[in-house]
Enzyme design. Structure first.
Site, PDB file in Angstrom:
ATOM      1  N   ASP A 257      49.181  35.204  43.968  1.00 41.93           N
ATOM      2  CA  ASP A 257      49.302  35.139  42.766  1.00 41.93           C
ATOM      3  C   ASP A 257      50.224  36.134  42.296  1.00 41.93           C
ATOM      4  OD1 ASP A 257      47.238  33.475  42.280  1.00 41.93           O
ATOM      5  OD2 ASP A 257      45.646  35.121  43.193  1.00 41.93           O
TER       6      ASP A 257
ATOM      7  N   ALA B  20      44.352  38.630  40.940  1.00 41.46           N
ATOM      8  CA  ALA B  20      45.296  38.458  41.474  1.00 41.46           C
ATOM      9  C   ALA B  20      45.255  38.965  43.215  1.00 41.46           C
ATOM     10  CB  ALA B  20      46.789  38.758  40.822  1.00 41.46           C
ATOM     11  N   ASP B  21      45.794  37.346  44.112  1.00 41.36           N
ATOM     12  CA  ASP B  21      45.693  37.537  45.397  1.00 41.36           C
ATOM     13  C   ASP B  21      47.899  38.413  46.133  1.00 41.36           C
ATOM     14  OD1 ASP B  21      46.679  35.220  46.042  1.00 41.36           O
ATOM     15  OD2 ASP B  21      45.586  34.793  46.632  1.00 41.36           O
ATOM     16  N   SER B  22      47.821  38.142  46.743  1.00 42.83           N
ATOM     17  CA  SER B  22      49.018  38.527  47.146  1.00 42.83           C
ATOM     18  C   SER B  22      49.919  37.665  47.067  1.00 42.83           C
ATOM     19  CB  SER B  22      49.753  38.707  48.563  1.00 42.83           C
ATOM     20  OG  SER B  22      49.085  38.505  49.622  1.00 42.83           O
TER      21      SER B  22
END
Length: 135
Positions: free
Chosen positions: A94, A90-92
């Site tokens: 997500d 997950a990125d920010s």
């Protein structure tokens, strides 16, 4: 409910306080009192001591399902309370979408400051439980 690494204790409807005695930077002894009844200090055999609140298993399972859905993870991918969003890919953005999914599923509103501090499935589940109690 409180849990301890290396041993566990469940607490419900009780006032609980933890007093600690430190040697240098490592926690070496802990004394516990429940509803005014004190127990003697105990020497801890392990160098690190961690206290965390644990959400209900149903809440954790719902969070796991939402995280898997939002990140399009395969069904066989192991995700648990200890799973970190970043490790799951997950990125920010997500993480924002995960929080939005949690808000919708549980009918809660997560403040931006709280949302930014969530890094694991367990932290998300604990926050949900806390917000549901305030409702």
């Amino acid at each position: 409910m409180a849990s301890f690494t290396a041993s566990s204790v469940s607490i419900s409807s009780a006032f609980c306080s933890f007093n600690r005695t430190q040697q240098g930077s490592n926690l070496r002894k802990v004394s516990v009192s429940f509803s005014g009844k004190s127990f003697p200090s105990q020497r801890l055999p392990f160098p690190r001591f961690r206290i965390s609140c644990a959400a209900k298993p149903d809440t954790v399972n719902k969070v796991v399902e939402i995280v898997k859905k939002q990140l399009a993870l395969p069904d066989d991918r192991q995700v648990s309370g200890d799973s970190k969003f970043q490790v799951l890919g997950a990125d920010s953005l997500d993480t924002v979408e995960i929080v939005m999914g949690l808000e919708e599923e549980f009918g809660i509103c997560v403040e931006e400051e709280s949302a930014q501090s969530i890094t694991t499935v367990q932290e998300a589940a604990d926050l949900i439980e806390e917000l549901l109690e305030k409702k």
